[in-house]
Design a protein around this motif. Structure first.
Motif, PDB file in Angstrom:
ATOM      1  N   ARG A 196     -39.903 -91.774  14.045  1.00 60.02           N
ATOM      2  CA  ARG A 196     -40.203 -90.481  13.435  1.00 60.02           C
ATOM      3  C   ARG A 196     -41.301 -89.793  14.236  1.00 60.02           C
ATOM      4  NH1 ARG A 196     -40.140 -90.859   6.892  1.00 60.02           N
ATOM      5  NH2 ARG A 196     -37.889 -90.774   6.664  1.00 60.02           N
ATOM      6  N   GLU A 197     -41.123 -88.489  14.425  1.00 59.19           N
ATOM      7  CA  GLU A 197     -41.989 -87.740  15.325  1.00 59.19           C
ATOM      8  C   GLU A 197     -43.447 -87.662  14.878  1.00 59.19           C
ATOM      9  OE1 GLU A 197     -41.839 -83.320  16.942  1.00 59.19           O
ATOM     10  OE2 GLU A 197     -39.974 -84.438  17.248  1.00 59.19           O
ATOM     11  N   SER A 198     -43.704 -87.432  13.612  1.00 60.38           N
ATOM     12  CA  SER A 198     -45.087 -87.192  13.179  1.00 60.38           C
ATOM     13  C   SER A 198     -45.686 -88.374  12.401  1.00 60.38           C
ATOM     14  CB  SER A 198     -45.150 -85.931  12.321  1.00 60.38           C
ATOM     15  OG  SER A 198     -44.408 -86.127  11.139  1.00 60.38           O
ATOM     16  N   MET A 239     -45.472 -83.599  23.711  1.00 58.61           N
ATOM     17  CA  MET A 239     -45.164 -84.396  22.532  1.00 58.61           C
ATOM     18  C   MET A 239     -46.358 -84.367  21.578  1.00 58.61           C
ATOM     19  SD  MET A 239     -43.604 -88.199  22.363  1.00 58.61           S
ATOM     20  CE  MET A 239     -44.922 -89.344  22.073  1.00 58.61           C
ATOM     21  N   ARG A 240     -46.093 -84.159  20.308  1.00 60.45           N
ATOM     22  CA  ARG A 240     -47.126 -84.125  19.286  1.00 60.45           C
ATOM     23  C   ARG A 240     -47.671 -85.509  19.011  1.00 60.45           C
ATOM     24  NH1 ARG A 240     -44.965 -81.525  14.035  1.00 60.45           N
ATOM     25  NH2 ARG A 240     -46.175 -83.123  13.038  1.00 60.45           N
ATOM     26  N   GLU A 241     -48.967 -85.555  18.737  1.00 60.21           N
ATOM     27  CA  GLU A 241     -49.587 -86.824  18.344  1.00 60.21           C
ATOM     28  C   GLU A 241     -49.081 -87.227  16.964  1.00 60.21           C
ATOM     29  OE1 GLU A 241     -51.899 -90.119  18.819  1.00 60.21           O
ATOM     30  OE2 GLU A 241     -51.623 -88.541  20.309  1.00 60.21           O
ATOM     31  N   LYS A 242     -48.732 -88.489  16.788  1.00 58.76           N
ATOM     32  CA  LYS A 242     -48.299 -88.977  15.478  1.00 58.76           C
ATOM     33  C   LYS A 242     -49.514 -89.030  14.570  1.00 58.76           C
ATOM     34  CE  LYS A 242     -44.278 -91.468  17.042  1.00 58.76           C
ATOM     35  NZ  LYS A 242     -43.423 -92.594  16.782  1.00 58.76           N
ATOM     36  N   GLU A 243     -49.411 -88.378  13.429  1.00 58.07           N
ATOM     37  CA  GLU A 243     -50.600 -88.216  12.606  1.00 58.07           C
ATOM     38  C   GLU A 243     -50.544 -88.860  11.229  1.00 58.07           C
ATOM     39  OE1 GLU A 243     -49.323 -83.667  11.540  1.00 58.07           O
ATOM     40  OE2 GLU A 243     -50.148 -84.204  13.486  1.00 58.07           O
ATOM     41  N   THR A 244     -49.376 -89.174  10.718  1.00 60.43           N
ATOM     42  CA  THR A 244     -49.286 -89.717   9.367  1.00 60.43           C
ATOM     43  C   THR A 244     -49.121 -91.225   9.407  1.00 60.43           C
ATOM     44  OG1 THR A 244     -48.242 -87.664   8.621  1.00 60.43           O
ATOM     45  CG2 THR A 244     -48.064 -89.563   7.163  1.00 60.43           C
ATOM     46  N   ALA A 245     -50.154 -91.915   8.939  1.00 62.93           N
ATOM     47  CA  ALA A 245     -50.089 -93.377   8.839  1.00 62.93           C
ATOM     48  C   ALA A 245     -49.165 -93.717   7.678  1.00 62.93           C
ATOM     49  CB  ALA A 245     -51.482 -93.947   8.602  1.00 62.93           C
ATOM     50  N   THR A 246     -48.133 -94.514   7.958  1.00 62.46           N
ATOM     51  CA  THR A 246     -47.077 -94.771   6.981  1.00 62.46           C
ATOM     52  C   THR A 246     -46.868 -96.266   6.792  1.00 62.46           C
ATOM     53  OG1 THR A 246     -45.989 -92.719   7.648  1.00 62.46           O
ATOM     54  CG2 THR A 246     -44.653 -94.310   6.448  1.00 62.46           C
ATOM     55  N   LYS A 291     -31.078-100.468  12.958  1.00 58.31           N
ATOM     56  CA  LYS A 291     -30.959 -99.024  12.732  1.00 58.31           C
ATOM     57  C   LYS A 291     -32.088 -98.526  11.844  1.00 58.31           C
ATOM     58  CE  LYS A 291     -25.972 -98.302  12.927  1.00 58.31           C
ATOM     59  NZ  LYS A 291     -24.802 -97.975  12.097  1.00 58.31           N
ATOM     60  N   MET A 292     -32.392 -99.291  10.807  1.00 54.89           N
ATOM     61  CA  MET A 292     -33.454 -98.914   9.885  1.00 54.89           C
ATOM     62  C   MET A 292     -34.788 -98.844  10.634  1.00 54.89           C
ATOM     63  SD  MET A 292     -34.479-100.759   6.292  1.00 54.89           S
ATOM     64  CE  MET A 292     -32.821-100.689   5.651  1.00 54.89           C
ATOM     65  N   TRP A 293     -35.075 -99.867  11.439  1.00 53.16           N
ATOM     66  CA  TRP A 293     -36.319 -99.896  12.206  1.00 53.16           C
ATOM     67  C   TRP A 293     -36.407 -98.672  13.117  1.00 53.16           C
ATOM     68  CZ3 TRP A 293     -40.872-102.348  12.446  1.00 53.16           C
ATOM     69  CH2 TRP A 293     -41.629-102.196  13.612  1.00 53.16           C
ATOM     70  N   GLU A 294     -35.339 -98.407  13.861  1.00 53.81           N
ATOM     71  CA  GLU A 294     -35.332 -97.268  14.779  1.00 53.81           C
ATOM     72  C   GLU A 294     -35.562 -95.955  14.030  1.00 53.81           C
ATOM     73  OE1 GLU A 294     -31.724 -97.411  17.063  1.00 53.81           O
ATOM     74  OE2 GLU A 294     -32.179 -99.431  17.787  1.00 53.81           O
TER      75      GLU A 294
END
Length: 184
Positions: free
Chosen positions: A40-42, A1-8, A32-35
């Protein structure tokens, strides 16, 4: 699994979405919106904030508790009471300035803003964020979307029904109960 990199940072202009959804006879499913955004993967959410107006006409305590239990942070303003023809009238204000200020205050904590509003009043905020090399993703209903935002957004999504409650189709004796589509 890729490390999540984008702070959103996710900012939700509830009044903007609520009235557009209501006009389409839809109800927003905040789970649903929260999920969708939380999984999100990245990306990872630094915060998911719902900006709402508390009406004097409705008790919103259960709704507020539900949003908090899902994981949202809330920013709440009360509707404004004014006198009109010697009778109290409650006016809705908005959170546009609050959304912009909080976004700017947090600018060092995120790389990407997801703004759930099509309000053109946010075009100046988006222009500022672009100068600061921030990614901008807009989610809006087509009916309340201002095209001025296109100049600054990296991605634009028109909300259809991906965050709506689905009414169950219950067929009893050939009669469809609950579904919006009579042919479903």
């Amino acid at each position: 699994m890729r490390e999540k990199e984008t702070a959103t940072l996710l900012q939700i202009d509830l009044q903007n979405l609520f009235y557009a959804a209501r006009n389409k006879r839809q109800r927003i499913d905040f789970e649903k919106m929260w999920e969708h955004f939380h999984n999100r993967e990245s990306e990872f959410l630094t915060d998911a904030i719902v900006y709402m107006i508390r009406s004097q006409d409705f008790d919103t305590t259960k709704f507020e508790a539900k949003l908090k239990s899902i994981g949202y942070s809330l920013r709440i303003k009360n509707s404004i009471r004014v006198m009109k023809n010697k009778r109290p009238v409650y006016k809705q204000s908005n959170h546009d300035l609050n959304i912009a200020i909080e976004c700017i205050e947090r600018i060092d904590t995120f790389n990407k803003l997801i703004l759930m509003s099509g309000d053109g009043d946010f075009s100046e905020l988006c222009a500022y964020l672009k100068k600061k090399n921030k990614q901008i993703e807009i989610w809006s209903f087509k009916e309340c979307y201002n095209t001025e935002l296109e100049r600054y957004a990296d991605r634009i999504h028109m909300i259809e029904d991906e965050f709506s409650y689905k009414r169950p189709n219950i067929n009893v004796f050939g009669f469809n109960w609950g579904g919006l589509d009579k042919n479903a």
